[in-house]
Design a protein around this motif. Structure first.
Motif, short mmCIF file in Angstrom:
data_model
loop_
_atom_site.label_atom_id
_atom_site.label_comp_id
_atom_site.label_asym_id
_atom_site.label_seq_id
_atom_site.Cartn_x
_atom_site.Cartn_y
_atom_site.Cartn_z
N CYS A 62 0.86 -1.18 0.00
CA CYS A 62 0.00 0.00 0.00
C CYS A 62 0.90 1.23 0.00
N THR A 63 0.34 2.33 -0.43
CA THR A 63 1.06 3.59 -0.45
C THR A 63 0.41 4.50 0.58
N LEU A 64 1.25 5.10 1.43
CA LEU A 64 0.75 5.90 2.54
C LEU A 64 1.43 7.26 2.60
N LYS A 65 0.67 8.26 3.02
CA LYS A 65 1.24 9.57 3.33
C LYS A 65 2.13 9.38 4.55
N CYS A 66 3.26 10.10 4.58
CA CYS A 66 4.19 9.93 5.69
C CYS A 66 4.84 11.26 6.03
N ASP A 67 5.10 11.45 7.30
CA ASP A 67 5.81 12.64 7.75
C ASP A 67 7.20 12.64 7.12
N ASP A 103 9.55 1.19 1.00
CA ASP A 103 10.22 1.61 -0.23
C ASP A 103 9.63 2.93 -0.71
N LYS A 104 10.20 3.43 -1.80
CA LYS A 104 9.67 4.64 -2.43
C LYS A 104 8.33 4.29 -3.08
N PRO A 105 7.43 5.24 -3.11
CA PRO A 105 6.12 4.98 -3.72
C PRO A 105 6.20 4.99 -5.24
N TRP A 152 5.40 10.40 0.63
CA TRP A 152 4.71 9.12 0.53
C TRP A 152 5.70 7.98 0.64
N ILE A 153 5.23 6.84 1.15
CA ILE A 153 6.02 5.61 1.21
C ILE A 153 5.18 4.45 0.69
N SER A 154 5.87 3.42 0.26
CA SER A 154 5.24 2.16 -0.11
C SER A 154 5.54 1.16 0.99
N VAL A 155 4.51 0.46 1.44
CA VAL A 155 4.64 -0.49 2.55
C VAL A 155 4.23 -1.87 2.06
N ALA A 156 5.15 -2.82 2.19
CA ALA A 156 4.87 -4.20 1.76
C ALA A 156 3.81 -4.83 2.65
#
Length: 112
Positions: A53-58, A72-74, A82-86
């Motif tokens: 999933c891709t999430l907004k991140c501080d 990882d990078k989105p 934004w970040i990508s989360v496995a």
């Protein structure tokens, strides 16, 4: 956690709705499910794959999180926000849920 449980979790936040805004664009983005608080995205993932999933991140946390397995990078969004989360088990569901919660809070704070 399966896709329906994850979807229910994302929809459990106040003022949250879901949508599929990319259906009419590219063939590989038709199944992207996006969660919004008001009109701002805080989480998105591919219903057909459900592998990340891709999430907004501080932005202050992104460098720290990038060192973690499963972060990882989105794809196609700013890596500054934004970040990508496995979602394959590299990261515990408790941490995934915490990152989703933080994403929602970050977007709410930006709206206020």
């Amino acid at each position: 956690m399966n896709v329906e449980e994850f979807r229910d979790f994302c929809l459990s936040f106040p003022n949250t709705r879901e949508g599929m805004p990319f259906e009419g664009f590219f063939r590989n983005s038709r199944s992207i499910l996006v969660f919004y608080v008001n009109e701002k995205m805080f989480c998105l993932f591919d219903l057909d794959k459900f592998d990340h999933c891709t999430l907004k991140c501080d932005p202050k946390r992104i460098d720290e999180l990038m060192g973690e397995k499963g972060i990882d990078k989105p794809f196609n969004l700013s890596p500054k926000h934004w970040i990508s989360v496995a979602l394959n088990g590299d990261i515990s569901w408790e941490i995934v849920k915490d990152l989703v919660t933080q994403s929602h809070k970050l977007v709410v704070a930006g709206i206020s």
